[in-house]
Design a protein around this motif. Structure first.
Motif, PDB file in Angstrom:
ATOM      1  N   THR A  45      -5.421   2.161   7.332  1.00  0.00           N
ATOM      2  CA  THR A  45      -4.661   1.331   6.035  1.00  0.00           C
ATOM      3  C   THR A  45      -4.305   1.411   4.814  1.00  0.00           C
ATOM      4  O   THR A  45      -3.150   2.032   4.192  1.00  0.00           O
ATOM      5  N   HIS A  46      -5.358   1.998   3.995  1.00  0.00           N
ATOM      6  CA  HIS A  46      -5.659   1.785   2.412  1.00  0.00           C
ATOM      7  C   HIS A  46      -6.285   3.307   2.088  1.00  0.00           C
ATOM      8  O   HIS A  46      -7.323   4.037   2.788  1.00  0.00           O
ATOM      9  N   GLU A  47      -5.775   3.407   1.234  1.00  0.00           N
ATOM     10  CA  GLU A  47      -6.196   5.341   0.955  1.00  0.00           C
ATOM     11  C   GLU A  47      -7.716   5.366   0.440  1.00  0.00           C
ATOM     12  O   GLU A  47      -8.039   6.184   0.557  1.00  0.00           O
ATOM     13  N   ARG A  48      -7.728   4.247  -0.199  1.00  0.00           N
ATOM     14  CA  ARG A  48      -9.558   4.519  -0.770  1.00  0.00           C
ATOM     15  C   ARG A  48     -10.513   4.679   0.074  1.00  0.00           C
ATOM     16  O   ARG A  48     -11.610   4.966   0.407  1.00  0.00           O
ATOM     17  N   ASN A  49     -10.168   4.284   1.510  1.00  0.00           N
ATOM     18  CA  ASN A  49     -11.046   3.889   2.445  1.00  0.00           C
ATOM     19  C   ASN A  49     -10.638   5.594   3.596  1.00  0.00           C
ATOM     20  O   ASN A  49     -11.931   5.563   4.834  1.00  0.00           O
ATOM     21  N   VAL A  50     -10.299   5.861   3.607  1.00  0.00           N
ATOM     22  CA  VAL A  50     -10.656   7.573   3.882  1.00  0.00           C
ATOM     23  C   VAL A  50     -12.079   8.611   3.846  1.00  0.00           C
ATOM     24  O   VAL A  50     -12.272   8.578   4.523  1.00  0.00           O
ATOM     25  N   SER A  51     -12.305   8.766   2.443  1.00  0.00           N
ATOM     26  CA  SER A  51     -13.725   8.739   2.656  1.00  0.00           C
ATOM     27  C   SER A  51     -14.473   8.528   3.546  1.00  0.00           C
ATOM     28  O   SER A  51     -15.272   8.984   4.013  1.00  0.00           O
ATOM     29  N   THR A  52     -14.638   7.146   3.382  1.00  0.00           N
ATOM     30  CA  THR A  52     -15.545   6.089   3.147  1.00  0.00           C
ATOM     31  C   THR A  52     -15.316   6.042   5.306  1.00  0.00           C
ATOM     32  O   THR A  52     -16.514   6.343   6.042  1.00  0.00           O
ATOM     33  N   LEU A  53     -14.463   6.638   6.573  1.00  0.00           N
ATOM     34  CA  LEU A  53     -14.429   6.808   7.905  1.00  0.00           C
ATOM     35  C   LEU A  53     -14.857   8.035   7.731  1.00  0.00           C
ATOM     36  O   LEU A  53     -14.976   8.212   8.890  1.00  0.00           O
ATOM     37  N   HIS A  54     -14.881   9.107   6.932  1.00  0.00           N
ATOM     38  CA  HIS A  54     -14.594  10.587   7.188  1.00  0.00           C
ATOM     39  C   HIS A  54     -16.751  10.335   7.481  1.00  0.00           C
ATOM     40  O   HIS A  54     -17.240  10.569   8.076  1.00  0.00           O
ATOM     41  N   ARG A  55     -17.294   9.517   6.181  1.00  0.00           N
ATOM     42  CA  ARG A  55     -18.291   9.573   6.387  1.00  0.00           C
ATOM     43  C   ARG A  55     -19.872   8.565   7.319  1.00  0.00           C
ATOM     44  O   ARG A  55     -19.879   9.000   7.788  1.00  0.00           O
ATOM     45  N   ALA A  56     -18.516   7.926   7.811  1.00  0.00           N
ATOM     46  CA  ALA A  56     -18.517   7.101   8.981  1.00  0.00           C
ATOM     47  C   ALA A  56     -18.500   8.185  10.501  1.00  0.00           C
ATOM     48  O   ALA A  56     -19.770   6.635  11.075  1.00  0.00           O
ATOM     49  N   GLY A  57     -18.138   8.484  10.305  1.00  0.00           N
ATOM     50  CA  GLY A  57     -17.902   9.497  11.620  1.00  0.00           C
ATOM     51  C   GLY A  57     -16.975  10.110  12.231  1.00  0.00           C
ATOM     52  O   GLY A  57     -16.546  11.272  13.388  1.00  0.00           O
ATOM     53  N   ALA A  58     -15.530   9.616  11.681  1.00  0.00           N
ATOM     54  CA  ALA A  58     -14.326  10.143  11.817  1.00  0.00           C
ATOM     55  C   ALA A  58     -14.151  11.810  11.389  1.00  0.00           C
ATOM     56  O   ALA A  58     -14.158  11.757  10.413  1.00  0.00           O
ATOM     57  N   ASP A  59     -13.596  12.398  12.727  1.00  0.00           N
ATOM     58  CA  ASP A  59     -13.459  13.734  12.460  1.00  0.00           C
ATOM     59  C   ASP A  59     -11.980  13.591  11.542  1.00  0.00           C
ATOM     60  O   ASP A  59     -11.406  14.813  10.720  1.00  0.00           O
ATOM     61  N   PHE A  60     -11.090  13.243  12.014  1.00  0.00           N
ATOM     62  CA  PHE A  60      -9.418  12.961  11.253  1.00  0.00           C
ATOM     63  C   PHE A  60      -9.235  11.881  10.857  1.00  0.00           C
ATOM     64  O   PHE A  60      -8.919  10.790  12.072  1.00  0.00           O
ATOM     65  N   VAL A  61      -8.793  11.198   9.380  1.00  0.00           N
ATOM     66  CA  VAL A  61      -8.066  10.442   9.443  1.00  0.00           C
ATOM     67  C   VAL A  61      -6.639  10.510   8.593  1.00  0.00           C
ATOM     68  O   VAL A  61      -6.859  11.007   8.063  1.00  0.00           O
ATOM     69  N   MET A  62      -6.302   9.610   9.321  1.00  0.00           N
ATOM     70  CA  MET A  62      -4.727   9.572   8.600  1.00  0.00           C
ATOM     71  C   MET A  62      -4.738   7.950   7.941  1.00  0.00           C
ATOM     72  O   MET A  62      -4.760   6.938   8.231  1.00  0.00           O
ATOM     73  N   SER A  63      -3.617   8.312   6.445  1.00  0.00           N
ATOM     74  CA  SER A  63      -4.045   7.334   5.384  1.00  0.00           C
ATOM     75  C   SER A  63      -2.273   6.212   5.892  1.00  0.00           C
ATOM     76  O   SER A  63      -2.027   7.757   5.840  1.00  0.00           O
ATOM     77  N   TYR A  64      -2.230   5.396   6.585  1.00  0.00           N
ATOM     78  CA  TYR A  64      -1.144   4.796   6.280  1.00  0.00           C
ATOM     79  C   TYR A  64       0.042   5.029   5.251  1.00  0.00           C
ATOM     80  O   TYR A  64       0.561   5.181   5.282  1.00  0.00           O
ATOM     81  N   ALA A  65      -0.681   4.150   4.470  1.00  0.00           N
ATOM     82  CA  ALA A  65      -0.236   4.910   3.346  1.00  0.00           C
ATOM     83  C   ALA A  65       0.526   5.520   2.567  1.00  0.00           C
ATOM     84  O   ALA A  65       1.281   6.276   2.010  1.00  0.00           O
ATOM     85  N   SER A  66      -0.732   6.884   2.370  1.00  0.00           N
ATOM     86  CA  SER A  66      -0.149   8.438   1.782  1.00  0.00           C
ATOM     87  C   SER A  66       0.850   8.733   2.797  1.00  0.00           C
ATOM     88  O   SER A  66       1.994   8.867   2.592  1.00  0.00           O
ATOM     89  N   MET A  67       0.820   8.298   4.574  1.00  0.00           N
ATOM     90  CA  MET A  67       2.189   9.203   5.447  1.00  0.00           C
ATOM     91  C   MET A  67       3.118   8.704   4.618  1.00  0.00           C
ATOM     92  O   MET A  67       4.989   9.050   5.015  1.00  0.00           O
ATOM     93  N   ALA A  86       1.294  -1.522   0.071  1.00  0.00           N
ATOM     94  CA  ALA A  86      -0.285   0.122  -0.147  1.00  0.00           C
ATOM     95  C   ALA A  86       1.064   1.543   0.592  1.00  0.00           C
ATOM     96  O   ALA A  86       0.449   2.419  -0.769  1.00  0.00           O
ATOM     97  N   VAL A  87       1.825   1.068   1.091  1.00  0.00           N
ATOM     98  CA  VAL A  87       3.225   2.259   0.891  1.00  0.00           C
ATOM     99  C   VAL A  87       3.408   2.718  -0.361  1.00  0.00           C
ATOM    100  O   VAL A  87       3.352   3.840  -1.337  1.00  0.00           O
ATOM    101  N   THR A  88       4.159   1.554  -0.875  1.00  0.00           N
ATOM    102  CA  THR A  88       4.612   1.570  -2.193  1.00  0.00           C
ATOM    103  C   THR A  88       3.601   2.780  -3.247  1.00  0.00           C
ATOM    104  O   THR A  88       4.620   2.448  -4.181  1.00  0.00           O
TER     105      THR A  88
END
Length: 561
Positions: free
Chosen positions: A447-469, A140-142
């Motif tokens: 863990t995966h970038e594709r789930n960032v927006s899903t986590l925000h919709r689920a209620g998370a205020d801030f999400v950090m992508s392990y892969a992007s970071m 996911a990172v590379t």
């Protein structure tokens, strides 16, 4: 002919293929023996009938009967001969129509086809390649790193030991080559002598072997390796790694930094020479409810708010931007100006119960240590108590159990940090926690970038992508002179002063209004002027340092270059 020879030699390198060809050869040998025996018996039976045929005719009769062609030009006159013909016919159906095709397909044609496919996978990097990044694992990172490299037109090559995986990725237009990661010849084929960087993101032991082997091939190339355990850092450096990245620790500290609770001071997230970029939570400070123009941070402290995070989304700072209770300020200034900000706001705290950390993996433990360093109380919720260090407060149980959460203090905690590596679990917990506590701050990793927006919709205020970071951290090593990636899609970048801006000032240039980039420094003869005055003539400077999203950066280049 040369192509045939190449495939055959590749086929013979494989032990299974050699065994298959040997089995096929044995089968063909048995078949030839059967044909000869049948021809001999045919010759003998015809002699009993007083008819003489040549040996080639005997073989001809045997093959026509076994293959069921049965031309009928040669037939027996007695029952013994006819019964023999039936036996030859039946055995021929089994050997020639069933066993031979199956054996040929299984032991020769299929391996031959696989060998042809394998030959499509490159064994070396293109001859013209230089200044490229060598990647030794695709995860996911590379994958995110490759996307960033493509964005900046930086060439790369991924080394994979598995031919089938290499072919699959080759068909996805990913630059790959096949090779063993512990072989010096592989890195020669990857043109390590002209490469700009090597990245190893596997297990610690594998990364150690890669770094040691690659360092022997090129003593000066920057080698970036990831480390799962802190104890591996020194070993990786001894093996030849020039930059060891502990992604779990960095992720944990970043999640803790964005959590409400503790102090309101600015935490530096990046440096560009003397320029410091920092993040600061606005919660609990007098800034909440004010616009940036009303806050007057530039006039009072010299720092500039260049952007804000709101529920994980970056927005360019404007005078009318209103600071909310969950706003994270992106501040630019020098060390002295950042210290001035800290001196003013360090008295403000927003502690109302202990922060809950769900998960005691590498990320969770790093977040807990970061909270302890800031004097913030925290409680770890973990199913396996042995995973939690003894000096941490912990509640053993499943975070989806309301009684476990109550024991951890869910009813009064200011924030929950979700650190598990399973995105499905993180989404589930975000929905559950938001239902339990609509007012609590939820910080989650993805863990995966594709789930960032899903986590925000689920209620998370801030999400950090392990892969992007991880990708951003690695790319910052490669482009440390002219680019600093702060987060996914948010960069600080340095450019030469465009000719079209020579007769302008910052106030008249329209850079922020036209591109949504903020100018954070001007450079003249190597000296930075941080947070320059709006009316400073741009012609006096040779370079300009800006902060903005990738889209804003592209717009700047399109308008001014």
């Amino acid at each position: 002919m040369k192509f045939f020879t190449t495939i055959f030699l590749h086929l013979m390198k494989d032990r299974t293929s050699r065994r298959n060809i040997l089995l096929l050869s044995r089968f063909l040998g048995v078949l030839v023996l059967i044909v000869l025996v049948y021809s001999l018996i045919f010759h003998y039976l015809m002699a009993l009938e007083g008819r003489e045929f040549t040996w080639p005719t005997s073989i001809y009769w045997t093959l026509t009967v076994m293959s069921t062609l049965g031309f009928g030009d040669i037939t027996f006159g007695n029952d013994i001969g006819r019964m023999f013909s039936v036996f030859v016919l039946l055995s021929g159906m089994i050997f020639l129509l069933v066993l031979l095709p199956f054996t040929f397909m299984e032991f020769f044609y299929a391996p031959w086809t696989r060998a042809q496919e394998a030959m499509r996978a490159p064994r070396k990097a293109p001859g013209h390649l230089k200044g490229h990044v060598i990647i030794t694992r695709l995860d996911a990172v590379t994958r995110n790193l490759i996307r960033n490299l493509n964005q900046y037109n930086r060439p790369y090559v991924v080394i994979l030991p598995d031919v089938e995986e290499a072919l699959r990725l080759y068909d996805e237009n990913i630059s790959v080559m096949v090779g063993n990661l512990d072989s010096p010849a592989t890195y020669r084929s990857a043109k390590i002598d002209t490469a700009a960087m090597l990245v190893a993101s596997g297990a610690d032991a594998e990364n150690t072997n890669i770094a040691f082997t690659a360092r022997e091939m090129n003593p000066t190339i920057p080698i970036v390796t990831t480390a799962e355990r802190n104890s591996s850092v020194d070993i990786l450096q001894l093996a030849g790694s020039s930059h060891v990245v502990e992604l779990g620790r960095i992720m944990g500290e970043s999640l803790a930094r964005r959590t409400i609770g503790g102090d309101a001071i600015a935490h530096i997230i990046g440096r560009f020479d003397k320029l410091c970029i920092a993040e600061a939570m606005a919660a609990g400070t007098p800034l909440v409810g004010k616009s940036l123009a009303e806050a007057k941070l530039r006039e009072i402290l010299g720092v500039t708010v260049v952007g804000v995070w709101e529920r994980g989304k970056f927005a360019t700072a404007k005078p009318e931007t209103v600071i909310g209770a969950k706003t994270v300020l992106i501040i630019a200034g020098n060390d002295e100006q950042i210290r001035s900000y800290d001196a003013m706001f360090c008295i403000y705290h927003n502690i109302n119960g202990a922060v809950i950390i769900i998960g005691s993996g590498k990320v969770g433990r790093s977040a807990a240590r970061a909270f302890h360093a800031r004097g913030v109380e925290c409680t770890i919720v973990e199913k396996m108590r042995e995973r939690v260090p003894t000096d941490f407060k912990a509640v053993t149980g499943d975070a989806s159990d309301i009684e476990v959460l109550r024991e951890a203090g869910i009813e009064e905690c200011p924030a929950v940090v979700i650190t598990t590596h399973d995105d499905d679990v993180n989404i589930y917990l975000s929905i559950y926690l938001r239902k339990l506590r609509p007012d609590v701050q939820i910080i989650s990793r993805s863990t995966h970038e594709r789930n960032v927006s899903t986590l925000h919709r689920a209620g998370a205020d801030f999400v950090m992508s392990y892969a992007s970071m991880g990708a951003n951290t690695i790319l910052n090593v490669l482009r440390r002179d002219n680019l600093l990636m702060l987060a996914e899609g948010l960069n600080v970048f340095r450019v030469s002063m465009p000719q079209s801006l020579q007769d302008s000032t910052l106030a008249t240039s329209g850079i922020r209004s036209r591109t949504e980039c903020n100018v954070v420094a001007l450079v003249r003869d190597g000296d930075q002027t941080i947070n320059p005055e709006p009316h400073a003539p741009l012609k006096d400077y040779g370079e300009i340092i800006l902060i903005g999203t990738i889209e804003a950066e592209e717009k700047f280049y399109r308008l001014y270059h």
